[in-house]
Design a protein around this motif. Structure first.
Motif, mmCIF file in Angstrom:
data_model
loop_
_atom_site.group_PDB
_atom_site.id
_atom_site.type_symbol
_atom_site.label_atom_id
_atom_site.label_comp_id
_atom_site.label_asym_id
_atom_site.label_seq_id
_atom_site.Cartn_x
_atom_site.Cartn_y
_atom_site.Cartn_z
ATOM 1 N N GLY A 86 50.062 63.478 -24.017
ATOM 2 C CA GLY A 86 49.572 64.767 -23.340
ATOM 3 C C GLY A 86 50.467 66.168 -23.416
ATOM 4 N N GLU A 87 51.434 66.223 -24.047
ATOM 5 C CA GLU A 87 52.132 67.348 -24.204
ATOM 6 C C GLU A 87 51.533 68.469 -24.828
ATOM 7 O OE1 GLU A 87 57.107 67.693 -25.194
ATOM 8 O OE2 GLU A 87 55.894 67.605 -26.914
ATOM 9 N N VAL A 88 51.796 69.546 -24.300
ATOM 10 C CA VAL A 88 50.785 70.893 -24.809
ATOM 11 C C VAL A 88 51.467 71.401 -26.111
ATOM 12 C CG1 VAL A 88 49.763 71.316 -22.768
ATOM 13 C CG2 VAL A 88 52.064 72.348 -23.054
ATOM 14 N N LEU A 89 50.888 72.429 -26.794
ATOM 15 C CA LEU A 89 51.542 72.834 -27.896
ATOM 16 C C LEU A 89 52.513 73.853 -27.470
ATOM 17 C CD1 LEU A 89 51.123 73.692 -30.954
ATOM 18 C CD2 LEU A 89 49.242 75.478 -30.106
ATOM 19 N N TYR A 90 52.498 74.445 -26.294
ATOM 20 C CA TYR A 90 53.755 75.244 -26.034
ATOM 21 C C TYR A 90 54.857 74.478 -26.023
ATOM 22 C CZ TYR A 90 56.615 78.299 -23.233
ATOM 23 O OH TYR A 90 57.585 79.127 -22.714
ATOM 24 N N ASP A 91 55.009 73.426 -25.354
ATOM 25 C CA ASP A 91 56.059 72.580 -25.195
ATOM 26 C C ASP A 91 56.446 71.847 -26.402
ATOM 27 O OD1 ASP A 91 56.060 73.067 -22.469
ATOM 28 O OD2 ASP A 91 55.718 71.071 -21.755
ATOM 29 N N THR A 92 55.643 71.259 -27.269
ATOM 30 C CA THR A 92 56.120 70.702 -28.492
ATOM 31 C C THR A 92 56.740 71.982 -29.317
ATOM 32 O OG1 THR A 92 53.885 69.335 -28.293
ATOM 33 C CG2 THR A 92 55.213 69.516 -30.369
ATOM 34 N N ALA A 93 56.277 73.083 -29.275
ATOM 35 C CA ALA A 93 56.837 74.370 -30.381
ATOM 36 C C ALA A 93 58.055 74.372 -29.836
ATOM 37 C CB ALA A 93 55.663 75.338 -30.239
ATOM 38 N N GLN A 94 58.502 74.541 -28.354
ATOM 39 C CA GLN A 94 59.620 74.893 -28.057
ATOM 40 C C GLN A 94 60.646 73.751 -28.429
ATOM 41 O OE1 GLN A 94 60.344 77.514 -26.403
ATOM 42 N NE2 GLN A 94 58.143 78.104 -26.182
ATOM 43 N N ILE A 95 60.368 72.747 -28.409
ATOM 44 C CA ILE A 95 61.205 71.629 -28.845
ATOM 45 C C ILE A 95 61.442 71.837 -30.439
ATOM 46 C CG2 ILE A 95 61.563 69.029 -29.167
ATOM 47 C CD1 ILE A 95 61.443 70.414 -26.138
ATOM 48 N N VAL A 96 60.332 71.818 -31.418
ATOM 49 C CA VAL A 96 60.907 72.044 -32.596
ATOM 50 C C VAL A 96 61.468 73.303 -33.089
ATOM 51 C CG1 VAL A 96 59.577 72.118 -34.998
ATOM 52 C CG2 VAL A 96 58.713 70.718 -33.299
ATOM 53 N N SER A 97 61.129 74.332 -32.168
ATOM 54 C CA SER A 97 62.135 75.608 -32.551
ATOM 55 C C SER A 97 63.501 75.340 -32.128
ATOM 56 C CB SER A 97 61.369 76.486 -31.808
ATOM 57 O OG SER A 97 61.781 76.483 -30.546
ATOM 58 N N GLN A 98 63.799 74.237 -31.327
ATOM 59 C CA GLN A 98 65.274 73.917 -31.014
ATOM 60 C C GLN A 98 65.985 73.214 -32.099
ATOM 61 O OE1 GLN A 98 66.546 74.837 -27.672
ATOM 62 N NE2 GLN A 98 64.509 75.802 -27.217
ATOM 63 N N TYR A 99 65.220 72.500 -32.800
ATOM 64 C CA TYR A 99 65.735 71.610 -33.769
ATOM 65 C C TYR A 99 65.832 72.285 -35.249
ATOM 66 C CZ TYR A 99 64.951 68.036 -30.291
ATOM 67 O OH TYR A 99 64.779 67.371 -29.019
ATOM 68 N N SER A 100 64.945 73.503 -35.425
ATOM 69 C CA SER A 100 64.996 73.898 -36.769
ATOM 70 C C SER A 100 64.960 75.428 -36.880
ATOM 71 C CB SER A 100 63.473 73.361 -37.131
ATOM 72 O OG SER A 100 62.537 73.971 -36.499
ATOM 73 N N ASP A 101 65.093 75.811 -38.108
ATOM 74 C CA ASP A 101 65.175 77.289 -38.236
ATOM 75 C C ASP A 101 63.957 77.957 -38.523
ATOM 76 O OD1 ASP A 101 68.277 77.276 -38.394
ATOM 77 O OD2 ASP A 101 67.843 75.646 -39.871
ATOM 78 N N ALA A 102 63.081 77.385 -38.707
ATOM 79 C CA ALA A 102 61.641 78.130 -38.797
ATOM 80 C C ALA A 102 60.579 77.054 -38.821
ATOM 81 C CB ALA A 102 61.443 78.623 -40.247
ATOM 82 N N ILE A 103 59.160 77.257 -38.393
ATOM 83 C CA ILE A 103 58.236 76.289 -38.065
ATOM 84 C C ILE A 103 57.051 76.724 -39.073
ATOM 85 C CG2 ILE A 103 56.123 75.849 -36.216
ATOM 86 C CD1 ILE A 103 58.458 76.039 -34.129
ATOM 87 N N VAL A 104 56.553 75.637 -39.394
ATOM 88 C CA VAL A 104 55.109 75.710 -40.110
ATOM 89 C C VAL A 104 54.093 75.144 -39.326
ATOM 90 C CG1 VAL A 104 53.856 75.234 -42.384
ATOM 91 C CG2 VAL A 104 56.194 75.955 -42.529
ATOM 92 N N LEU A 105 53.184 75.655 -38.915
ATOM 93 C CA LEU A 105 52.033 75.011 -38.221
ATOM 94 C C LEU A 105 50.590 75.115 -38.427
ATOM 95 C CD1 LEU A 105 51.289 74.169 -35.045
ATOM 96 C CD2 LEU A 105 50.867 76.534 -34.784
ATOM 97 N N ARG A 106 50.176 73.785 -38.802
ATOM 98 C CA ARG A 106 48.692 73.719 -38.992
ATOM 99 C C ARG A 106 48.096 73.272 -37.779
ATOM 100 N NH1 ARG A 106 45.437 71.529 -44.208
ATOM 101 N NH2 ARG A 106 46.227 73.642 -45.049
ATOM 102 N N HIS A 107 46.942 73.999 -37.312
ATOM 103 C CA HIS A 107 46.506 73.682 -36.021
ATOM 104 C C HIS A 107 44.733 73.988 -36.120
ATOM 105 C CE1 HIS A 107 45.548 73.141 -31.733
ATOM 106 N NE2 HIS A 107 46.845 72.803 -31.437
#
Ligand code: NCD
Length: 304
Positions: free
Chosen positions: A87-108
């Motif tokens: 049930g994790e929402v997109l906002y939270d998942t994106a926060q986490i991936v942004s803590q671990y990486s230097d850029a995000i690629v998203l397909r939704h």
């Protein structure tokens, strides 16, 4: 020349000079993409890949691009096995991936998802497709393919064929074609025509286009035939899909008699016969390769 964007969300955010910047840089990236040269430009950098919808080319070419630049990749290619299932929402998942990486690629699957994430994280965000919305990196590689194969984007005529209603590749591509004054022929079943608001935008941009339903007669003198898959998964009613499927197929006999190059973002379902693949003007696999230098150019520019 400079690149003016921090995120790549919609091709409509691009200035012509931004597009030209990436196309030029992509040319310099080609020897690295072909494994003829090794590159360390992004050593130690990480790309975070978040794919909520299936993908082969887009995800693998982003991964290839980041690794060819010397960097590495983390992420997921399906919801299964991640906390999204809890049930994790997109906002939270994106926060986490942004803590671990230097850029995000998203397909939704939701239109607007990439813009939403870009507005809420501190790293650059690249839209790898948001529902029936936009697919800007596909557009850049499509333009790159045309430029590489035709030498220029000037005086080019392009036929866009298939699902123009739900296809995000064509929803992106038309804005870039209009930017370069390319003439467009839309070929689709009546039910799958290009949305009116996009046609209105094109008119405002003074783009020359016409709308047709018949394939063979309308591709005789075009430079590019851009085939697309009917986007089955986006039809609200499966019966509607059955009505329109399989209407246009490019056969060897048709392609042999025309000069235009055949492109397709892929995956193909039944739009192009397999025996077309060996003809010189069948460009779709080469087009998929061009995704690597183009995405390398983007990642190299966005990741500081
Ligand atoms: C396209 C997509 O995902 O929009 N694929 C791709 O990225 N090359 C086209 C499609 O799925 O039909």
């Amino acid at each position: 020349m400079k690149f003016s964007l921090n995120d790549v969300i919609s091709i409509r955010d691009f200035k012509k000079s931004d597009v030209e910047y990436i196309l030029k840089l992509a040319e310099e990236m080609e020897p690295i993409a072909r494994s003829e040269k090794v590159c360390h430009k992004k050593d130690g950098k990480l790309l975070g890949v978040m794919f909520y919808e299936p993908s082969t080319r887009t995800r693998l070419s982003f991964e290839t691009s980041m690794k060819r630049l010397g960097g590495d990749v983390i992420g997921f290619n399906q919801k299964q096995g991640t906390s999204i299932q809890k049930g994790e929402v997109l906002y939270d998942t994106a926060q986490i991936v942004s803590q671990y990486s230097d850029a995000i690629v998203l397909r939704h699957d939701m239109e607007g998802a990439a813009r939403y994430v870009a507005n809420n994280v501190d790293v650059p965000v690249i839209n790898a497709g948001d529902g029936a919305g936009q697919h800007p990196t596909q557009t850049l590689l499509d333009l790159y393919t045309i430029k590489r194969e035709k030498g220029d984007l000037k005086n080019i005529k392009v036929a866009l064929v298939g699902d123009l209603k739900y296809g995000r590749t064509v929803h992106s591509l038309v804005y870039a074609l209009a930017m370069f004054n390319v003439e467009i022929i839309f070929i689709s079943p009546k039910e799958l025509q290009m949305p009116q608001e996009i046609l209105d935008d094109l008119t405002k941009m003074k783009c020359k286009f016409k709308i047709e339903t018949q394939l063979v007669n309308n591709i005789q003198d075009v430079d590019v035939i851009y085939m697309t898959r009917i986007q089955k998964e986006r039809f609200p009613d499966p019966q509607e899909y059955l009505k329109v499927k399989g209407q246009y197929t490019l056969t060897r006999n048709i392609v042999q008699k025309i000069d235009g190059i055949v492109m397709h973002p892929l995956p193909r379902v039944d739009e192009i016969s397999f025996d077309v693949d060996t003809l010189d003007n069948a460009l779709y696999f080469k087009q998929a390769f061009y995704g690597v230098p183009v995405r390398m150019a983007l990642l190299n520019t966005l990741i500081k």
